[in-house]
Design a protein around this motif. Structure first.
Motif, mmCIF file in Angstrom:
data_model
loop_
_atom_site.group_PDB
_atom_site.id
_atom_site.type_symbol
_atom_site.label_atom_id
_atom_site.label_comp_id
_atom_site.label_asym_id
_atom_site.label_seq_id
_atom_site.Cartn_x
_atom_site.Cartn_y
_atom_site.Cartn_z
ATOM 1 N N ARG A 34 -6.589 -1.483 -1.699
ATOM 2 C CA ARG A 34 -6.347 -2.047 -0.648
ATOM 3 C C ARG A 34 -5.364 -3.275 -0.430
ATOM 4 O O ARG A 34 -4.452 -3.360 0.236
ATOM 5 C CB ARG A 34 -7.862 -2.447 0.162
ATOM 6 N N HIS A 35 -5.771 -4.122 -1.659
ATOM 7 C CA HIS A 35 -4.804 -5.160 -1.816
ATOM 8 C C HIS A 35 -3.530 -4.759 -2.130
ATOM 9 O O HIS A 35 -2.404 -5.661 -1.920
ATOM 10 C CB HIS A 35 -5.392 -6.074 -2.826
ATOM 11 N N HIS A 36 -2.801 -3.561 -2.714
ATOM 12 C CA HIS A 36 -1.825 -3.310 -2.628
ATOM 13 C C HIS A 36 -1.318 -2.915 -1.564
ATOM 14 O O HIS A 36 0.136 -3.299 -1.315
ATOM 15 C CB HIS A 36 -1.623 -1.776 -3.608
ATOM 16 N N GLN A 84 1.995 -5.427 0.002
ATOM 17 C CA GLN A 84 3.341 -4.658 0.077
ATOM 18 C C GLN A 84 3.762 -4.592 1.670
ATOM 19 O O GLN A 84 4.908 -4.748 1.620
ATOM 20 C CB GLN A 84 3.450 -3.404 -0.682
ATOM 21 N N TYR A 85 2.948 -4.131 2.359
ATOM 22 C CA TYR A 85 3.325 -3.834 3.591
ATOM 23 C C TYR A 85 2.713 -4.529 4.887
ATOM 24 O O TYR A 85 3.206 -4.519 5.867
ATOM 25 C CB TYR A 85 2.915 -2.269 3.936
ATOM 26 N N VAL A 86 1.743 -5.363 4.747
ATOM 27 C CA VAL A 86 0.889 -6.274 5.690
ATOM 28 C C VAL A 86 1.690 -7.712 5.407
ATOM 29 O O VAL A 86 2.423 -8.196 6.271
ATOM 30 C CB VAL A 86 -0.254 -6.232 5.581
ATOM 31 N N VAL A 87 1.449 -8.247 4.259
ATOM 32 C CA VAL A 87 1.899 -9.622 4.263
ATOM 33 C C VAL A 87 3.434 -9.811 3.996
ATOM 34 O O VAL A 87 4.217 -10.457 4.586
ATOM 35 C CB VAL A 87 1.263 -10.439 2.799
ATOM 36 N N GLY A 88 3.690 -8.767 3.240
ATOM 37 C CA GLY A 88 5.235 -8.525 2.893
ATOM 38 C C GLY A 88 5.821 -9.738 1.806
ATOM 39 O O GLY A 88 5.003 -10.644 1.441
ATOM 40 N N ARG A 89 7.081 -9.354 1.499
ATOM 41 C CA ARG A 89 7.647 -10.538 0.637
ATOM 42 C C ARG A 89 7.719 -11.947 1.122
ATOM 43 O O ARG A 89 7.404 -13.007 0.382
ATOM 44 C CB ARG A 89 8.824 -9.941 0.287
ATOM 45 N N ILE A 91 -8.507 4.729 5.807
ATOM 46 C CA ILE A 91 -8.833 4.906 4.397
ATOM 47 C C ILE A 91 -8.889 3.493 4.033
ATOM 48 O O ILE A 91 -9.844 3.232 3.101
ATOM 49 C CB ILE A 91 -7.546 5.411 3.710
ATOM 50 N N TYR A 92 -7.852 2.724 4.177
ATOM 51 C CA TYR A 92 -7.912 1.426 3.540
ATOM 52 C C TYR A 92 -8.673 0.063 4.514
ATOM 53 O O TYR A 92 -8.569 -1.115 4.201
ATOM 54 C CB TYR A 92 -6.484 0.890 3.396
ATOM 55 N N ASN A 93 -9.283 0.425 5.547
ATOM 56 C CA ASN A 93 -10.034 -0.619 6.363
ATOM 57 C C ASN A 93 -9.003 -1.425 6.732
ATOM 58 O O ASN A 93 -9.466 -2.843 6.513
ATOM 59 C CB ASN A 93 -11.267 -0.853 5.756
ATOM 60 N N ASN A 149 2.693 9.899 0.165
ATOM 61 C CA ASN A 149 1.592 10.612 -0.475
ATOM 62 C C ASN A 149 0.795 9.761 -1.413
ATOM 63 O O ASN A 149 -0.656 9.894 -1.299
ATOM 64 C CB ASN A 149 2.266 11.891 -1.422
ATOM 65 N N ASN A 150 1.329 9.012 -2.142
ATOM 66 C CA ASN A 150 0.224 7.993 -2.820
ATOM 67 C C ASN A 150 -0.624 7.362 -2.229
ATOM 68 O O ASN A 150 -1.752 7.149 -2.332
ATOM 69 C CB ASN A 150 1.160 7.245 -3.934
ATOM 70 N N ILE A 151 -0.067 6.709 -0.934
ATOM 71 C CA ILE A 151 -0.976 6.016 0.066
ATOM 72 C C ILE A 151 -2.087 6.967 0.574
ATOM 73 O O ILE A 151 -3.092 6.454 0.676
ATOM 74 C CB ILE A 151 0.064 5.241 1.121
#
Length: 132
Positions: free
Chosen positions: A94-96, A100-105, A41-43, A85-87
């Motif tokens: 994609r940038h969210h 939030q989940y790839v680069v992280g804090r 979905i988010y490539n 579910n939102n994802i």
């Protein structure tokens, strides 16, 4: 004007800590099964491996491993299911997902040092604590 709300079935509260724990494991399995779809979905194939996303999900679950109240676990699980579910419903961009989940804090904090050269200390702290 007429609205139709999607009926969200909220499962009954867990009776015991063991039942809540099983629900968490079921959620983890469901989240892991959703990862290939999310990547499509988010490539995300060029950005992250599925194993990294699985470890992020596991880390988010482990973050709350000290919680022992079944009602609190159910509430956290409900929020996690809502996020998943939102994802999967493509309610995020994609940038969210990447932020939030790839680069992280940790990765975002490393970037703030180069981007905020002229920013005040207040703004630097604000950006550090309020990115999510």
């Amino acid at each position: 004007m007429s609205f139709t709300l999607r009926s969200v079935k909220v499962p009954p509260n867990s009776v015991s800590l063991e039942e809540a724990r099983h629900r968490v494991f079921d959620f983890f399995r469901a989240a892991c099964r959703s990862i290939p779809t999310i990547m499509d979905i988010y490539n995300l194939q060029d950005v992250v491996a599925p194993s990294h996303l699985r470890s992020v999900v596991a880390a988010e679950i482990r973050k709350h491993s000290s919680v022992t109240n079944p009602k609190v676990i159910d509430m956290l699980l409900f929020k996690a299911m809502e996020e998943l579910n939102n994802i999967t419903e493509h309610a995020k961009q994609r940038h969210h997902i990447i932020g939030q989940y790839v680069v992280g804090r940790e990765g975002l904090l490393q970037d703030t040092g180069t981007k905020d050269q002229g920013a005040s200390d207040f703004l630097k702290e604000f950006y550090k604590t309020n990115y999510f």
